[in-house]
Design a protein around this motif. Sequence first.
Motif, PDB file in Angstrom:
ATOM      1  N   UNK A 118       0.719  -1.180  -0.145  1.00 11.21           N
ATOM      2  CA  UNK A 118       0.132   0.137  -0.035  1.00 11.21           C
ATOM      3  C   UNK A 118       0.908   1.214  -0.121  1.00 11.21           C
ATOM      4  N   UNK A 119       2.000   1.102   0.716  1.00  9.81           N
ATOM      5  CA  UNK A 119       2.766   2.416   0.773  1.00  9.81           C
ATOM      6  C   UNK A 119       3.759   2.772  -0.640  1.00  9.81           C
ATOM      7  N   UNK A 120       3.686   1.360  -1.065  1.00  8.92           N
ATOM      8  CA  UNK A 120       4.579   1.425  -2.434  1.00  8.92           C
ATOM      9  C   UNK A 120       3.607   1.814  -3.792  1.00  8.92           C
ATOM     10  N   UNK A 121       2.117   2.026  -3.225  1.00 11.62           N
ATOM     11  CA  UNK A 121       1.297   2.255  -4.225  1.00 11.62           C
ATOM     12  C   UNK A 121       0.971   1.081  -5.180  1.00 11.62           C
ATOM     13  N   UNK A 122       1.176   0.119  -4.665  1.00  7.90           N
ATOM     14  CA  UNK A 122       0.824  -1.250  -5.500  1.00  7.90           C
ATOM     15  C   UNK A 122      -0.560  -1.687  -5.252  1.00  7.90           C
ATOM     16  N   UNK A 123      -1.158  -1.262  -4.267  1.00 11.82           N
ATOM     17  CA  UNK A 123      -2.477  -1.559  -4.082  1.00 11.82           C
ATOM     18  C   UNK A 123      -3.381  -0.250  -4.202  1.00 11.82           C
ATOM     19  N   UNK A 124      -4.854  -0.608  -4.538  1.00 10.72           N
ATOM     20  CA  UNK A 124      -5.760   0.692  -4.328  1.00 10.72           C
ATOM     21  C   UNK A 124      -5.801   1.349  -3.393  1.00 10.72           C
ATOM     22  N   UNK A 125      -5.922   2.574  -3.177  1.00 12.45           N
ATOM     23  CA  UNK A 125      -5.947   3.510  -1.959  1.00 12.45           C
ATOM     24  C   UNK A 125      -6.846   3.239  -0.900  1.00 12.45           C
ATOM     25  N   UNK A 126      -8.087   2.485  -1.221  1.00 14.23           N
ATOM     26  CA  UNK A 126      -9.012   2.258  -0.312  1.00 14.23           C
ATOM     27  C   UNK A 126      -8.904   0.959   0.215  1.00 14.23           C
TER      28      UNK A 126
ATOM     29  N   UNK B  40      -5.273 -18.161  -8.432  1.00 12.53           N
ATOM     30  CA  UNK B  40      -5.651 -17.292  -7.400  1.00 12.53           C
ATOM     31  C   UNK B  40      -5.184 -15.704  -7.561  1.00 12.53           C
ATOM     32  N   UNK B  41      -3.690 -15.834  -7.673  1.00 12.73           N
ATOM     33  CA  UNK B  41      -3.110 -14.561  -7.758  1.00 12.73           C
ATOM     34  C   UNK B  41      -3.788 -13.593  -9.004  1.00 12.73           C
ATOM     35  N   UNK B  42      -3.910 -14.468 -10.006  1.00 12.94           N
ATOM     36  CA  UNK B  42      -4.875 -13.541 -10.973  1.00 12.94           C
ATOM     37  C   UNK B  42      -6.146 -12.762 -10.562  1.00 12.94           C
ATOM     38  N   UNK B  43      -6.697 -13.378  -9.611  1.00 14.73           N
ATOM     39  CA  UNK B  43      -8.063 -12.940  -9.193  1.00 14.73           C
ATOM     40  C   UNK B  43      -7.686 -11.671  -8.355  1.00 14.73           C
ATOM     41  N   UNK B  44      -6.646 -12.137  -7.555  1.00 10.55           N
ATOM     42  CA  UNK B  44      -6.384 -11.112  -6.294  1.00 10.55           C
ATOM     43  C   UNK B  44      -5.923  -9.846  -6.934  1.00 10.55           C
ATOM     44  N   UNK B  45      -4.830  -9.942  -8.038  1.00  8.30           N
ATOM     45  CA  UNK B  45      -4.119  -8.946  -8.439  1.00  8.30           C
ATOM     46  C   UNK B  45      -5.390  -8.068  -9.183  1.00  8.30           C
TER      47      UNK B  45
ATOM     48  N   UNK C 119      -4.533  -0.435 -12.362  1.00  4.84           N
ATOM     49  CA  UNK C 119      -4.363  -0.908 -13.667  1.00  4.84           C
ATOM     50  C   UNK C 119      -3.052  -0.630 -14.043  1.00  4.84           C
ATOM     51  N   UNK C 120      -2.460   0.397 -13.986  1.00  6.32           N
ATOM     52  CA  UNK C 120      -1.096   0.762 -14.311  1.00  6.32           C
ATOM     53  C   UNK C 120      -0.050  -0.025 -13.824  1.00  6.32           C
ATOM     54  N   UNK C 121      -0.241  -0.809 -12.790  1.00  5.69           N
ATOM     55  CA  UNK C 121       0.798  -1.811 -12.201  1.00  5.69           C
ATOM     56  C   UNK C 121       0.391  -3.186 -12.256  1.00  5.69           C
ATOM     57  N   UNK C 122      -0.767  -3.462 -13.111  1.00  2.08           N
ATOM     58  CA  UNK C 122      -1.421  -4.770 -13.009  1.00  2.08           C
ATOM     59  C   UNK C 122      -0.445  -5.696 -13.796  1.00  2.08           C
TER      60      UNK C 122
END
Length: 215
Positions: free
Chosen positions: A139-147, A184-189, A195-198
């Motif tokens: 989250x801190x590295x902006x690899x997750x959605x902010x919410x 599993x990871x395809x779904x989680x990601x 989108x820009x990091x997916x």
Amino acid sequence: MARQLRAEQTRATIITAAADLFDRHGYESTSLSDIVEHAQVTKGALYFHFAAKEDLAHAIMELQSKALREVEGDLDAQGYSSLETLMRITFGIARLAVEGPIPRAGLRLTTGGVEVRPPLKHPFTEFRDVAGRKLLGAAKESDLHTDVDVDAVAHSLVSFYVGTRVVGGSLEPVARQPRRLAEMWYVVIRGLVPVTRRARYLNLAARLEREIRVG
């Protein structure tokens, strides 16, 4: 010194034999006599190291915990992003499960109601803590959605991961697990990563699955 080495080897042989039987037949259906026969040791050798079947189960879960810590530690030293580290941890454990019975038995013991004795953490709690740390970093590295609710995702991810392994282990050969983990990871990601990091992480899941299959 040679005597100590033989004792350690015998202990490891007994643990591996027990893990193999626990994995294939379950904890309740495996007796100490079964383990003695499978390990090809004497009853005296078994009782020298383990007073009861519960002690063997605990030793297996301790090794399961140690493997998780070692995989995490090795990956933390390599400078990957937090999300990549978490993905590599799950695939690292999957590789160990393909290669030997101890991780598979550890999961079956954990899901089979075998008591986890302090000071050992419950394996699911330990993995949830690992996932929480890595997701917080992501989250801190902006690899997750902010919410994203990191705690909720960590709990859900552990449930997803455990369920994937349990269902796959019941229905398919263990060699199929890396593929199911990638799915599993395809779904989680797609649900967690902007989108820009997916693409980076989708490609990583496919690569890690191929590495286990080839290895």
